[in-house]
Write an enzyme that holds these catalytic residues in place. Structure first.
Site, PDB file in Angstrom:
ATOM      1  N   LYS A   1       0.848  -1.200   0.000  1.00 19.37           N
ATOM      2  CA  LYS A   1       0.000   0.000   0.000  1.00 19.37           C
ATOM      3  C   LYS A   1       0.882   1.248   0.000  1.00 19.37           C
ATOM      4  CE  LYS A   1       0.865   1.522   4.321  1.00 19.37           C
ATOM      5  NZ  LYS A   1       1.534   2.797   4.597  1.00 19.37           N
TER       6      LYS A   1
ATOM      7  N   ALA B   1      10.521  -3.144   6.048  1.00 17.78           N
ATOM      8  CA  ALA B   1      10.669  -1.897   6.822  1.00 17.78           C
ATOM      9  C   ALA B   1      10.695  -0.690   5.893  1.00 17.78           C
ATOM     10  CB  ALA B   1      11.926  -1.942   7.683  1.00 17.78           C
TER      11      ALA B   1
ATOM     12  N   GLY C   1       4.298  -4.229   4.143  1.00 17.77           N
ATOM     13  CA  GLY C   1       4.694  -5.563   3.699  1.00 17.77           C
ATOM     14  C   GLY C   1       4.349  -6.661   4.684  1.00 17.77           C
TER      15      GLY C   1
ATOM     16  N   ASP D   1      -2.449  -1.664  10.380  1.00 17.71           N
ATOM     17  CA  ASP D   1      -2.611  -1.682   8.923  1.00 17.71           C
ATOM     18  C   ASP D   1      -3.256  -2.959   8.405  1.00 17.71           C
ATOM     19  OD1 ASP D   1      -1.567   0.838   8.523  1.00 17.71           O
ATOM     20  OD2 ASP D   1       0.434   0.145   7.938  1.00 17.71           O
TER      21      ASP D   1
END
Length: 289
Positions: A11, A96, A101, A136
């Protein structure tokens, strides 16, 4: 069915605003999130017992330090599943990086196991489970594009960017989201995103206005820690991006392009210096199972 493959998509944040710090230590945010067509591929296969995780990226944890492992454990515990699961993550999304991810891997495991084991959980139930893993994860379960509020758990599906090229560029550093928020002084935020203007432009499919109003209040914090972020953003604009900002807590910077040739030219130039550079399209559909 004893094996299944599913994609976990990255995203980007078209906007990221931090409104206040709550008493529980979390930050109240308001942001627009959009999936792109850069993805990890997760293979799920039944085994006799336990959870076994492997990844093509050697420094990814293979135990409870991995959020995808914890997602499998959560599903097994909630639905009293005795069977075991083998998880293989083919990692393409940088680690990171501010691209969700890990969260998208966890979401893929939730969605995949729901299908593999015929659990019948609704997307809303899976999003609620995902919130136990990370802020998220619910968005990654939902997919497409959304306005996120609260700590990221209040999601409103929206019209996302369609057929838009995105150049992603991650320098060879990792950024801790916790460190960025720790160093954020909300009183020092000079300019907040005009979230409503971006939402209106998305509804009108006006990419120029969207690109002209990209704003991430965490950018100033990460830039102070890693000035390279500012440099990549400057280069992205020099390479004809309609607009460019950092995604999430960084350090990945992205640029929006309507024209593929301009996006490819930017990719070619940036990739000479930064190997984790990608040119992908926005993904506004929801990939169901």
């Amino acid at each position: 069915m004893s094996e299944l493959k599913i994609r976990g998509r990255a995203k980007i944040n078209l906007s990221l605003d931090v409104l206040r710090r709550r008493e529980d230590g979390y930050h109240e945010i308001k942001m627009i999130m959009q999936q792109v067509d850069l993805y990890d591929e997760i293979t799920l296969r039944e085994i006799e017992e336990g959870i076994r995780l492997q990844c093509n990226c050697e420094f990814i944890p293979a135990d409870e330090g991995n959020i995808a492992y914890r997602a499998a454990k959560l599903i097994k515990e909630k639905y009293h599943i005795q069977k075991g699961i083998y998880i293989y993550i083919e990692k393409n999304i940088p680690v990171a990086a501010g691209l969700a991810g890990g969260s998208t891997n966890a979401a893929a495991v939730l969605l995949g196991l729901n299908s593999l084991w015929n659990l019948g959980a609704s997307k809303e139930e899976l999003m609620a489970l995902g919130l136990q893993l990370g802020a998220d994860v619910p968005f990654c379960v939902l997919g497409g594009a959304a306005l996120a509020e609260g700590i990221g758990e209040k999601l409103t599906p929206i019209q996302g960017l369609e057929n838009t090229w995105v150049v992603l560029c991650k320098p060879n550093i990792g950024v801790s989201t916790a460190d960025v928020y720790k160093n954020l002084n909300i009183n020092n935020i000079q300019q907040h995103p005009d979230t409503e203007r971006i939402l209106d432009a998305l509804c009108r499919k006006d990419i120029q206005t969207v690109a002209g109003n990209l704003k991430n209040v965490l950018e100033q914090v990460t830039e102070q820690m890693h000035p390279i972020v500012r440099d990549i953003k400057r280069r992205m604009l020099e390479y004809n991006a309609l607009g460019s900002i950092m995604s999430g807590s960084g350090p990945t910077v992205f640029g929006l392009y309507k024209d593929y040739n301009k996006a490819k030219s930017a990719f070619d130039n940036l990739n000479k210096v930064y190997k984790q550079t990608y040119v992908v399209k926005t993904f506004s559909g929801v990939e169901g199972l």
